[in-house]
Each structure stands twice: as C-alpha cells, then as structure tokens.
Design an enzyme around this catalytic site. Structure first.
Site, PDB file in Angstrom:
ATOM      1  N   ASP A 201       0.840  -1.199   0.000  1.00 55.73           N
ATOM      2  CA  ASP A 201       0.000   0.000   0.000  1.00 55.73           C
ATOM      3  C   ASP A 201       0.876   1.251   0.000  1.00 55.73           C
ATOM      4  O   ASP A 201       1.854   1.338   0.754  1.00 55.73           O
ATOM      5  CB  ASP A 201      -0.862  -0.039   1.282  1.00 55.73           C
ATOM      6  CG  ASP A 201      -1.912   1.046   1.330  1.00 55.73           C
ATOM      7  OD1 ASP A 201      -2.837   1.002   0.502  1.00 55.73           O
ATOM      8  OD2 ASP A 201      -1.805   1.934   2.196  1.00 55.73           O
ATOM      9  N   GLU A 262      11.263 -22.399   1.136  1.00 59.77           N
ATOM     10  CA  GLU A 262      11.884 -23.504   0.399  1.00 59.77           C
ATOM     11  C   GLU A 262      11.919 -23.272  -1.101  1.00 59.77           C
ATOM     12  O   GLU A 262      12.684 -23.896  -1.814  1.00 59.77           O
ATOM     13  CB  GLU A 262      11.118 -24.797   0.693  1.00 59.77           C
ATOM     14  CG  GLU A 262      11.437 -25.335   2.069  1.00 59.77           C
ATOM     15  CD  GLU A 262      10.423 -26.349   2.536  1.00 59.77           C
ATOM     16  OE1 GLU A 262       9.686 -26.883   1.682  1.00 59.77           O
ATOM     17  OE2 GLU A 262      10.361 -26.580   3.756  1.00 59.77           O
TER      18      GLU A 262
HETATM   19  C1  NOJ Z   1      -4.361   3.131  -0.704  1.00 59.24           C
HETATM   20  C2  NOJ Z   1      -5.563   2.261  -0.621  1.00 59.24           C
HETATM   21  O1  NOJ Z   1      -5.782   1.680  -1.883  1.00 59.24           O
HETATM   22  C3  NOJ Z   1      -6.705   3.131  -0.160  1.00 59.24           C
HETATM   23  O2  NOJ Z   1      -7.935   2.470  -0.247  1.00 59.24           O
HETATM   24  C4  NOJ Z   1      -6.421   3.599   1.235  1.00 59.24           C
HETATM   25  O3  NOJ Z   1      -7.398   4.542   1.641  1.00 59.24           O
HETATM   26  C5  NOJ Z   1      -5.047   4.261   1.336  1.00 59.24           C
HETATM   27  N1  NOJ Z   1      -4.030   3.571   0.623  1.00 59.24           N
HETATM   28  C6  NOJ Z   1      -4.617   4.345   2.769  1.00 59.24           C
HETATM   29  O4  NOJ Z   1      -4.123   3.107   3.188  1.00 59.24           O
END
Ligand code: NOJ
Length: 538
Positions: A201, A262
């Site tokens: 993310d 592995e």
């Molecule tokens: C990107 C994610 O796709 C989104 O949905 C989220 O609000 C933000 N990052 C914060 O984590």
C-alpha cells in the site's frame, strides 16, 4: 530461454473482501465467501488473487487502518478461515497475495497506544512526533490525501503526530530500524501462513524528507496528472513521500521475499506507486531490478479513453521501462471510478481486451469482468471517509457488492439483509446470467484469459503500435522468441471504421471479437462500432 517467474505476465484478480460474498448474513463480505467463489475464479482463468485488507481494524478506512497485523478481523472470519482460503486457492492452482500496509497503522494499534503515552514511551519514535512550528501550529504544511492538515496535536504532550491519511491512521517512522524489523516480521508471519506475496500500500510514502520540509505549492496552471483530488492537489508532494531512501527499504523487502522459504523466487510484491512521471515510477523496479517486482502503473486510469491518448501513454510507459522489466497494469480499483462508467458500457469489452492483451501483468478488479458500473450512492449512504469529507470524491461507487444471481440482494448476502453499500447491476446482468450468455463480458473475459494462456504472443514481450485509422487503437504483440504475432484492433468509436491501412498487405483472420458474431465485420477490413478484434496471421 530462461523460464519467466510466474508473476511476469500473470493475471491477478483484486478482491475487495467487504463486497465479494457475505456468508454470515451481516451484509459484509467475508473470507468464507471468497473461499466459496474460488471455483468461479478458477474458471475465469486468473492466476492469483489479491485481497484488500482483512486484518483486525476499527474500519475507519475499511481495513487500511490496521489494529493488529496478525489477526483477522471477526467481520471477515478468523485465521482458520484464512488458512482454509489459502489451501482452497492453492488446491485450484491460484496464488494468494494480501495487502501489506507499511506506512501507517490504526491509532488503536498497541504500538501507537504505547507511543502516545508520552515522549518517554519506548514506542514514541516508532511514529513521527514533532514539536509545533516555532510560531505555533503544525510542524510543516503537509496535507493528507483527504485535503486536511497531516498533523494532529496531542494535547497531553504538546507534540503533533503525522498522518498521511485520517488522524486515526498515524504514520510509522521507517527511519527507525526497529519499525522496519517489526514490519518485516509481519511479512514473515503471512509468508509462513502460505501467502504468495503482497500488494504494498502507498509504496512511496514510507520515505519522507528527513528534514520534513514543506511541500511547495502547485504552480498555477500545472496539473497533478491524476483525477482531481481536491485540496491535495494544491501542493507538489515532493517532500512527504518518495525520498530516495525509499529504494533501500524496497531492496531489503525484495531480498526478504526473494530468499524466503523452500522455493525462493516464488514470492512477489506489487507496489501501489501513484507516480505519473514515468522514469520516477519505473525507478521502483530498482536499478538492478532488485526492488518492487511489479510497480503498478495507474496511467490507464488517468488517461482519456481515446486511441491517440492511450497510445501515447503506453508508448511513454514502455519507453521508461528498464530492459526486461514487466509492468503491472490496472483498469480499475477500489479507489477509482469503475471502468464501465469511465469508458461507457459499449466500450467496456474493449477496455478488457486492452488490459488482457498488453505486455505485462494485469490486475483485474472484481466486478469489472461483469461490466459493473459505479453504484448510485445517496448522500445518506456514503461510507467512505473521503466521500464524507469531500463531496464528489467518494470511493463507494466502485465498492458496491458483487451481483452473483437474480434477487433483491443479488446473491451477495442473505435475503432480507441490507448490503453494507447499495447494489449496482451491470447492464449485462449478474454473474449467473452472464455465464449463460455467450455474448456477455464475463464470457469474453474468460475467452481472453484462455487465449492469453494459449498464445505466447500475449505474454510479456513486444508491443508495436500500428496507426492508420482514426479512433482505432491497434498494436501487434509478439512473444519471445517471436513465433506467431497477433494483431489487436480496438475501435474506440461508436462508428463503423475501415482498417485496411492497419491490416496492410498481410492476411489476417479473426481470432476473437468483442462483438456478437452477427454484427462483427467478418474477415472484411472493417470494425463494427465499438468492436475490438484480435487477429492472427491467415
Ligand atoms: C491506498 C488504498 O488503496 C486506499 O484504499 C487507502 O485509503 C489508502 N491507501 C490508505 O491506506
């Protein structure tokens, strides 16, 4: 020829768990629901699924605010359900990727609860705390994606903490080696449970300017290269993310993945990299392709659905790719308007044909294979924190539940239960209806995926654009080594178009068309309105 790793050229299906299938009647999707639909995904023909977060969370940002990285939120089930999902998916030949959220936690995470107890806390420096600016107020001018100040004052200590998103989502300090070690342990925990990788993310956010300097204002007339995002667009976000130190972090993360377990080399990370300066975006592969395996390219989501603009984008991204790197393309996500609404129902099949014939890895957002449009969300039904803050920017329309079968809840949840978001119905009908209709987008998606598996030309390899008919996006695809090339012609207009100049002197025959046989142009050099065709040498 060396064998490519599985993830180069794979199709990864993005599941938004809240909206996939509810098996316990609370109106919210769950892990058992995903497990129950593994046969659907296997028959669709994708290689892997990626789950948006299912971890313990107060759900302020629907799971991206994590309270416990190694627990499943009861809303979705428990660890046994998770293990069962991994087993079932693997048993059907599908890999499983999960979201990995390095930049922030929930303010309810024990790390932050300890951190906010005061400057002497052993976790204080796990987050980014600063004194007020000399003249008072926040330490710098950074703002959140939601357009609000990115600092919140903790009145007990008189210090501010940084949060790139909601105040209840404080940013971790990745400059602290203990944070990195703890977060790498989180990754190991899930690798040990059998996941095949992660979608990272907000990948660039983990490295900020060490001096926390202000962001400069956006120059007048300049654009941010993404869809308008309100107050966030008033600054150039050059100091609150993407500091060059980011590369060291992903080099280490890559090493962790590549040498894990592995079967080293089998695990992968996708990176959410919202960079629209293509050389900067491509820097996330790493100079020696030793950082993020697959930085996601979001260009298609931000480009007008026109042949010239799309061709220019694809050329520019391809030019910026390091040699032998394979990009990851998306046409839809839980954060963006639905592709069927963006390009229109008639063009949705072309968008799918493009996604699944580009060289690289494709990420298919759940529901796009049905042509699911943006849901109509009344103001009182808005759930997205962004939408609640900024009218018009809600991400709810793209998060509505999957329509599986006919009936008041479309088979998403039990009869009589209100789904967490209103349902939308694709013009082509539910998944069940589309399965029975040979002309449906679902059946086209299955056919495209089967073709992709069967033709080396559609793997990672070469794309060459062919121009010659206004409004038609055309390209040849060839694999490595080039055996048979294929030609893709997408009529992005609602008119009949002749494509003699694109077909040239070669003899081509139709392999697959988005149009029903009756209205398709046969082997004549003509595309019906909105028709996309894959051709093979005749
Ligand atoms: C990107 C994610 O796709 C989104 O949905 C989220 O609000 C933000 N990052 C914060 O984590």
């Amino acid at each position: 020829m060396t064998k490519r790793p599985w993830w180069q050229g794979a199709v990864i299906y993005h599941v938004y768990p809240r909206s996939f299938l509810d098996t316990d009647g609370d109106g919210v999707g769950d892990l058992r629901g995903i497990c129950r639909r593994i046969p659907y995904l296997a028959s669709l023909g994708v290689d892997a699924l990626w789950l948006s977060p299912v971890f313990s969370s107060p759900m302020d940002d629907f799971g991206y605010d994590i309270r416990d990285h190694t627990a499943i939120d009861p809303l979705f089930g428990n660890l046994a359900d998770f293990d069962a999902l991994i087993r079932t998916a693997h048993g059907s030949g599908l890999r499983v990727l999960i979201d990995y959220v390095p930049n922030h936690t929930s303010s309810e995470h024990p790390w932050f609860r300890a951190s906010r107890t005061g400057p002497d806390s052993h976790r204080r420096d796990w987050y980014i705390w600063r004194d007020p600016a000399p003249a008072g107020g926040p330490p710098n001018n950074w703002i959140t994606l939601f357009g609000e100040p990115a600092w919140t004052l903790d009145s007990d200590s008189g210090q501010y903490y940084l949060h790139s998103f909601l105040p209840s989502m404080p940013d971790l300090d990745w400059r602290n080696p203990a944070v990195k070690a703890a977060m790498f342990d989180v990754a190991r925990f899930w690798l040990d449970r059998g996941v095949d990788g992660f979608r990272v993310d907000c990948a660039p956010l983990v490295a900020k300017d060490p001096g926390l300097r202000d962001n400069p204002p956006m120059p007048p007339g300049a654009t941010a290269h993404h869809r308008p995002m309100g107050g966030y667009d008033s600054q150039r976000h050059i100091n609150d993310q993407g500091h060059p130190d980011v590369h060291g972090i992903y080099r280490e993360f890559r090493e962790l993945l590549d040498f894990y377990g592995e079967n080293p080399g089998e695990r992968v990370c996708l990176g959410e990299v919202h960079e629209y300066d293509w050389p900067v975006w491509s820097s996330y592969f790493g100079r020696d392709l030793d950082e993020i395996h697959l930085p996601i390219n979001f260009g298609l989501l931000q480009t007008p659905w026109q042949a010239g603009a799309t061709r220019d984008l694809l050329r520019a991204v391809t030019r910026a790719l390091p040699a032998t790197a394979v990009p990851a393309w998306v046409m839809g996500s839980h954060d963006d308007p639905r592709v069927a609404s963006r390009v229109g129902t008639a063009q949705a099949p072309n968008a799918m044909m493009l996604l699944l014939t580009l060289p690289g890895t494709a990420i298919l957002y759940n529901g796009d294979e049905l042509g699911l449009p943006d849901a109509d969300i009344r103001p009182e039904d808005i759930r997205d924190p962004w939408g609640l803050r900024t009218p018009g920017l809600s991400r709810d329309p793209a998060r509505s539940p999957m329509p599986w079968t006919d009936g008041p809840t479309a088979g998403f949840t039990e009869p009589g239960v209100k789904p967490w978001l209103p349902l939308a119905l694709p013009p082509g009908g539910t998944a069940e209806a589309q399965q029975g209709d040979p002309g449906s987008l679902l059946r086209l998606t299955q056919a495209l995926l089967a073709l992709r598996r069967g033709h080396a030309a559609l793997g990672p390899g070469v794309i060459e654009f062919v121009e010659g008919s206004a409004g038609v996006l055309a390209y040849t695809r060839s694999g490595e080594p080039a055996a048979e090339s294929l030609l893709v012609t997408l009529n992005l207009t609602g008119r009949r178009v002749r494509i003699d100049r694109i077909l040239g002197d070669c003899r081509w025959e139709r392999l697959l068309s988005t149009a029903p046989a009756a209205s398709a142009g046969g082997d004549s050099p003509v595309l019906a309105p909105d028709e996309g065709v894959i051709w093979r040498p005749g």
